[in-house]
Write an enzyme that holds these catalytic residues in place. Structure first.
Site, PDB file in Angstrom:
ATOM      1  N   HIS A  82      48.653  55.255  43.553  1.00 32.66           N
ATOM      2  CA  HIS A  82      49.110  53.896  43.289  1.00 32.66           C
ATOM      3  C   HIS A  82      50.298  53.935  42.355  1.00 32.66           C
ATOM      4  O   HIS A  82      50.280  54.622  41.345  1.00 32.66           O
ATOM      5  CB  HIS A  82      47.996  53.061  42.662  1.00 32.66           C
ATOM      6  N   ASP A 161      39.888  39.297  41.236  1.00 29.21           N
ATOM      7  CA  ASP A 161      41.191  39.687  40.689  1.00 29.21           C
ATOM      8  C   ASP A 161      42.293  38.771  41.209  1.00 29.21           C
ATOM      9  O   ASP A 161      43.199  38.393  40.462  1.00 29.21           O
ATOM     10  CB  ASP A 161      41.511  41.149  41.031  1.00 29.21           C
ATOM     11  N   ARG A 168      46.348  34.127  35.264  1.00 31.10           N
ATOM     12  CA  ARG A 168      47.033  34.787  34.144  1.00 31.10           C
ATOM     13  C   ARG A 168      48.531  34.587  34.248  1.00 31.10           C
ATOM     14  O   ARG A 168      49.237  34.423  33.238  1.00 31.10           O
ATOM     15  CB  ARG A 168      46.695  36.286  34.145  1.00 31.10           C
ATOM     16  N   SER A 183      42.717  45.094  36.639  1.00 30.39           N
ATOM     17  CA  SER A 183      43.224  44.453  37.847  1.00 30.39           C
ATOM     18  C   SER A 183      43.660  45.509  38.872  1.00 30.39           C
ATOM     19  O   SER A 183      43.268  45.476  40.043  1.00 30.39           O
ATOM     20  CB  SER A 183      44.395  43.537  37.458  1.00 30.39           C
ATOM     21  N   LYS A 187      41.263  47.058  42.536  1.00 29.34           N
ATOM     22  CA  LYS A 187      41.739  47.064  43.919  1.00 29.34           C
ATOM     23  C   LYS A 187      41.680  48.465  44.534  1.00 29.34           C
ATOM     24  O   LYS A 187      41.364  48.637  45.711  1.00 29.34           O
ATOM     25  CB  LYS A 187      43.164  46.497  43.977  1.00 29.34           C
TER      26      LYS A 187
HETATM   27  N1  URA Z   1      49.665  44.382  38.848  1.00 27.77           N
HETATM   28  C1  URA Z   1      48.394  44.011  39.132  1.00 27.77           C
HETATM   29  O1  URA Z   1      47.902  44.269  40.222  1.00 27.77           O
HETATM   30  N2  URA Z   1      47.693  43.363  38.197  1.00 27.77           N
HETATM   31  C2  URA Z   1      48.187  43.062  36.979  1.00 27.77           C
HETATM   32  O2  URA Z   1      47.484  42.488  36.172  1.00 27.77           O
HETATM   33  C3  URA Z   1      49.510  43.436  36.693  1.00 27.77           C
HETATM   34  C4  URA Z   1      50.224  44.100  37.655  1.00 27.77           C
END
Ligand code: URA
Ligand code: CA
Length: 441
Positions: A82, A161, A168, A183, A187
């Protein structure tokens, strides 16, 4: 349990229990807790922070809020990569084939998303006929037989999320380490990864502008992975200028092909070898990063890497002839140079602004509904440390509108900082974070 009590507890600097974290994530996902209360909790977390245990619990709760992809039918350790995002990052298109050619399964779920250019799937759609539409069974079969498949993100991954990130975003509570780390990790874990290699970018084109923050975020994510039983390592890399030379969809695919043929930009090649070597070690296909790196270098030199890309494209309905004949890719009608208006050394290239110029040209999506133009983009000719003469080409624009080409030209010239004194080239790899600690180079 009452949401009010959780907000008060965190506001006062106390620790939330596992049950409390599970409660607010579950109820918020169901729509049982209003946004204003969750906003207040996010702000309390922003100021009072979360400890390692709370952060790991938050991650787990978000994973459990939706589907978890089951990749257990795939043989071997599923290692995912990632990147925290940057400009002109073409690594997946190179890493996937070389890691698969080394025998590690690459079961990649990619997105389209918003951004300066399209996502991995958009880029791969530059190959005529390429598609990610396939059943889960077919996806798994392809990975077992060919060691690689790229699928679309169809499952309902970490819906908590999605809701929290959107909230947020509008309540000034994005930049808290625990919230960002949980977050991202939720994923990755929901998409079935057994082990994770993170590429945490730092610099003008990155989410983490400051190097210390990038190391802290990396440490936070590695700790979550370790806590949840997913072997995780992070490589901290420079995003003070775009990666490689190309920024665009078909243009980046062509750059990936060059790199797989051993003729790619130095920084992009180096990053792929570094990340790929760590993937092979976590995937138990090599004992050391040095050994893994040699294996990957051999895969590129022998042509096994480029052949794996052909195999992937063909398996997913694409025309693999494009690999040998890149002139088949979609091309733009206007190809014009950007000329330097002063002489000197390149001190900086604001990656963000190059990305925005690519977006203006039509390479990315401004809204979910935008159409991507696969042919347009920018190819840089000068990177940090290079000398430029007045009137020399710093970049080439590929456009389908003269008006957009003009706007992009100005943006690119503004993105470059050219100075008289000699400038050193940038170091690409800044350090590595593992469960054993931080190693800054
Ligand atoms: N990328 C994400 O997937 N989540 C965040 O909180 C910030 C950047
Ligand atoms: Ca690039």
């Amino acid at each position: 349990m009452r949401m009010y009590d959780l907000i008060m507890k965190k506001r006062n600097g106390e620790e939330l229990t596992t049950e409390e974290i599970n409660y607010f994530i579950q109820e918020y996902t169901k729509g049982e807790i209003p946004d204003y209360q969750v906003s207040a909790l996010m702000m309390a977390i922003y100021f009072q922070k979360m400890n390692k245990r709370e952060t790991a619990d938050l991650t787990k709760a978000m994973v459990d809020s939706g589907e978890i992809i089951d990749l257990s039918a795939i043989e071997g350790v599923k290692v995912d990569k990632h990147s925290t995002g940057g400009v002109g990052d073409t690594t997946t298109l190179i890493l996937g084939p070389i890691v698969a050619a080394a025998g590690a399964p690459v079961a990649k779920m990619s997105g389209r998303g918003l951004g300066h250019t399209g996502g991995t799937i958009d880029k791969l759609e530059s190959f005529e006929g390429f598609s990610v539409d396939m059943s889960v069974e077919r996806f798994i079969q392809n990975v077992n037989e060919k060691k690689i498949a790229i699928g679309g993100q169809t499952a309902n991954l970490a819906p908590a999320d999605k809701k929290l990130y959107a909230l947020r975003d509008v309540t000034a509570t994005v930049d808290n380490m625990s919230l960002i780390a949980s977050s991202i990790m939720s994923k990755k874990i929901a998409s079935g990864a057994d082990a994770i290699v993170l590429d945490v970018k730092t610099g003008s084109g990155a989410f983490m502008k400051n190097e210390d923050d990038a190391f802290a975020l990396a440490k936070e994510m590695v700790d979550i992975g370790t806590h949840i039983g997913r072997n995780t390592i992070a490589v901290i890399t420079d995003m003070d200028q775009p990666l490689g030379f190309a920024v665009g969809n078909a243009l980046e695919v062509k750059e990936a092909i060059d790199t797989l043929k051993g003729k790619g930009p130095k920084d992009l090649t180096e990053l792929c070898l570094t990340l790929g070597a760590h993937m092979l070690v976590l995937g138990e296909k090599a004992n050391t990063v040095e050994e893994a790196r040699r294996v990957l270098e051999e895969i590129i030199a022998s042509g096994k890497g480029i052949n794996k890309l052909k195999e992937l494209v063909k398996a997913q309905g694409g025309n693999e002839e494009f690999v040998e004949n890149p002139s088949l890719f979609p091309t733009a009608s206007i190809v014009e140079p950007v000329l330097a208006n002063e002489e000197g050394y390149v001190k900086g290239i604001k990656a963000d602004d190059i990305g925005r110029a690519a977006l203006v040209l039509g390479a990315g999506r401004e809204t979910k509904e935008s159409e991507i133009d696969l042919s347009v983009g920018i190819v840089l000719h000068k990177k940090i440390g290079d000398f430029v003469k007045k009137g020399e080409k710093v970049a080439t624009i590929h456009a389908n509108s003269v008006e957009k080409q003009k706007i992009a030209t100005d943006m690119i010239l503004d993105a470059y900082t050219i100075v008289k004194e000699k400038i050193e080239a940038k170091t690409l790899i800044k350090g590595i974070v593992t469960k054993d600690g931080i190693n800054r180079f």
